[in-house]
Design a protein around this motif. Structure first.
Motif, PDB file in Angstrom:
ATOM      1  N   LEU A 114      49.882  25.866  46.887  1.00  0.00           N
ATOM      2  CA  LEU A 114      49.529  27.247  46.555  1.00  0.00           C
ATOM      3  C   LEU A 114      48.017  27.342  46.393  1.00  0.00           C
ATOM      4  O   LEU A 114      47.398  26.481  45.771  1.00  0.00           O
ATOM      5  CB  LEU A 114      50.212  27.691  45.261  1.00  0.00           C
ATOM      6  N   VAL A 122      45.378  35.532  48.281  1.00  0.00           N
ATOM      7  CA  VAL A 122      46.051  34.309  47.842  1.00  0.00           C
ATOM      8  C   VAL A 122      46.947  33.852  48.989  1.00  0.00           C
ATOM      9  O   VAL A 122      47.262  34.619  49.900  1.00  0.00           O
ATOM     10  CB  VAL A 122      46.885  34.504  46.552  1.00  0.00           C
ATOM     11  N   SER A 123      47.381  32.584  48.943  1.00  0.00           N
ATOM     12  CA  SER A 123      48.177  32.071  50.053  1.00  0.00           C
ATOM     13  C   SER A 123      48.976  30.858  49.610  1.00  0.00           C
ATOM     14  O   SER A 123      48.730  30.280  48.549  1.00  0.00           O
ATOM     15  CB  SER A 123      47.266  31.674  51.220  1.00  0.00           C
ATOM     16  N   PHE A 124      49.945  30.475  50.440  1.00  0.00           N
ATOM     17  CA  PHE A 124      50.551  29.156  50.291  1.00  0.00           C
ATOM     18  C   PHE A 124      50.697  28.528  51.675  1.00  0.00           C
ATOM     19  O   PHE A 124      50.931  29.191  52.678  1.00  0.00           O
ATOM     20  CB  PHE A 124      51.889  29.184  49.529  1.00  0.00           C
ATOM     21  N   HIS A 146      49.769  34.425  53.888  1.00  0.00           N
ATOM     22  CA  HIS A 146      48.611  34.881  53.122  1.00  0.00           C
ATOM     23  C   HIS A 146      48.461  36.391  53.179  1.00  0.00           C
ATOM     24  O   HIS A 146      49.224  37.088  53.859  1.00  0.00           O
ATOM     25  CB  HIS A 146      47.331  34.195  53.618  1.00  0.00           C
ATOM     26  N   TYR A 166      53.459  35.505  45.729  1.00  0.00           N
ATOM     27  CA  TYR A 166      52.803  34.350  45.111  1.00  0.00           C
ATOM     28  C   TYR A 166      53.243  34.208  43.657  1.00  0.00           C
ATOM     29  O   TYR A 166      53.576  33.101  43.198  1.00  0.00           O
ATOM     30  CB  TYR A 166      51.288  34.532  45.201  1.00  0.00           C
ATOM     31  N   GLU A 170      55.292  30.959  42.314  1.00  0.00           N
ATOM     32  CA  GLU A 170      54.601  30.146  41.313  1.00  0.00           C
ATOM     33  C   GLU A 170      55.427  30.045  40.036  1.00  0.00           C
ATOM     34  O   GLU A 170      55.538  28.969  39.438  1.00  0.00           O
ATOM     35  CB  GLU A 170      53.230  30.738  41.004  1.00  0.00           C
TER      36      GLU A 170
END
Length: 334
Positions: A114, A122-124, A146, A166, A170
């Motif tokens: 992450l 933000v992205s993974f 993303h 996200y 998370e």
């Protein structure tokens, strides 16, 4: 002057990159998005807890991303489907750097993958290439889900969407799930959809993906993924443990599926056989670059690329290849 020169070099380097990565030139550390009370309430209404396990499914042709959560039944249930803003390439797996292909296959994302400081909000990281892809010699790196409606091999959502996604994944990882599964498909793997591509060179690969898709559809449980015989193998236990070489023949399986599950999976195989016998193959007349959900295509058509970029990205990141995004090669299939 030194700082200016360095900044110019960074901009030039980033502009030349062909993958969805900032190569370390991310924004300064910032607080990642948190699970909102609205999302938590929506989970509660569906019998889900914020910390319960999560699973993600992606469909290129439909340009949709689904988030699934374990509910009070102990099985996965659909929490929310998100229209996808942009993906690049065409239907089929990613095999080499620079091909603009968004990956297809089964991936597992841990907390270390992450990135709250991505240049795309933000992205993974999907973790491409996975064990099978690495063994097959596929190349590429930093393939993400993303924000910002721009893709060169990634799956792009709006900033608001990826912020919500996200926060969901998370929270599940912090709740005890060591990694979550991402299933990336060319399309919804129904018998009718797959039979339409029976003459496509990727058909054997897609038929294997359908085995994992069908198991999840039938059981609402995450399929166990092994790799051997140059392919994915699902829900198998092998003599001597997990196969070490993805390219070697699969060892003998020592387990059997629940008879009811096996029976329902056989029904799906029979549906595909029938569809294959009676269906006609779908042929793409011309290559276009990726796809965009119809809801976003309407915004792009009516408002233009610059205005849309301001709507979907806090940094107004440019829409990738907007002319290609306006095309819809899958309208007939849908």
């Amino acid at each position: 002057m030194i700082a200016s020169a360095r900044a110019a070099a960074v901009v030039g380097l980033c502009a030349s990159l062909a993958a969805c990565t900032s190569m370390g030139f991310d924004s300064a550390s910032k607080e990642p998005p948190k699970l909102s009370s609205k999302v938590a309430a929506a989970m509660s209404a569906k019998g889900m807890k914020p910390e319960s396990p999560v699973l993600v499914r992606i469909f290129k042709q439909e340009s949709e991303l689904e988030v699934w959560k374990v509910d009070k039944s102990g099985n996965y249930a659909l929490f929310k489907a998100y229209p996808m803003c942009r993906w690049s390439g065409k239907l089929g797996p990613k095999t080499k750097s620079g091909d603009r292909q968004a990956p297809e296959g089964f991936y597992h994302v841990s907390s270390s993958m992450l990135n709250p400081n991505s240049q795309y909000y933000v992205s993974f990281n999907l973790g491409y290439p996975n064990r099978l892809e690495s063994a097959l010699g596929y190349t590429g790196e930093a393939l993400m889900v993303h924000g910002a409606c721009s893709s060169s091999g990634c799956y792009a959502m709006t900033d608001a969407q990826i912020g919500e996604i996200y926060a969901i994944v998370e929270r599940a990882l912090k709740g005890g799930q060591d990694r979550f599964q991402v299933q990336a498909y060319p399309f919804r793997m129904t018998a009718k959809n797959l039979a339409a591509y029976k003459n496509d060179p990727n058909f054997p690969f897609w038929r294997t993906l359908k085995d994992g898709y069908d198991y999840f559809e039938v059981t609402r449980r995450q399929p166990k993924v092994s790799v051997c015989g140059r392919r994915y193998v699902f829900n198998a236990e092998f003599a001597g443990g997990e196969p070490a070489d993805p390219l070697a023949a699969c060892p003998p399986a020592v387990n059997q599926l629940d008879p009811q599950v096996a029976s329902r999976l056989d029904v799906e195989k029979q549906k595909l056989d029938v569809a294959m016998a009676g269906g006609t193959s779908s042929v793409m007349n011309a290559y276009v670059d990726g796809g965009m959900h119809p809801s976003f295509r309407a915004i792009l058509k009516n408002s233009g690329a610059k205005d849309m970029a301001g709507r979907v990205s806090g940094t107004k990141y440019p829409i990738s290849r907007p002319e290609a995004a306006l095309a819809d090669p899958f309208s007939g299939a849908r």
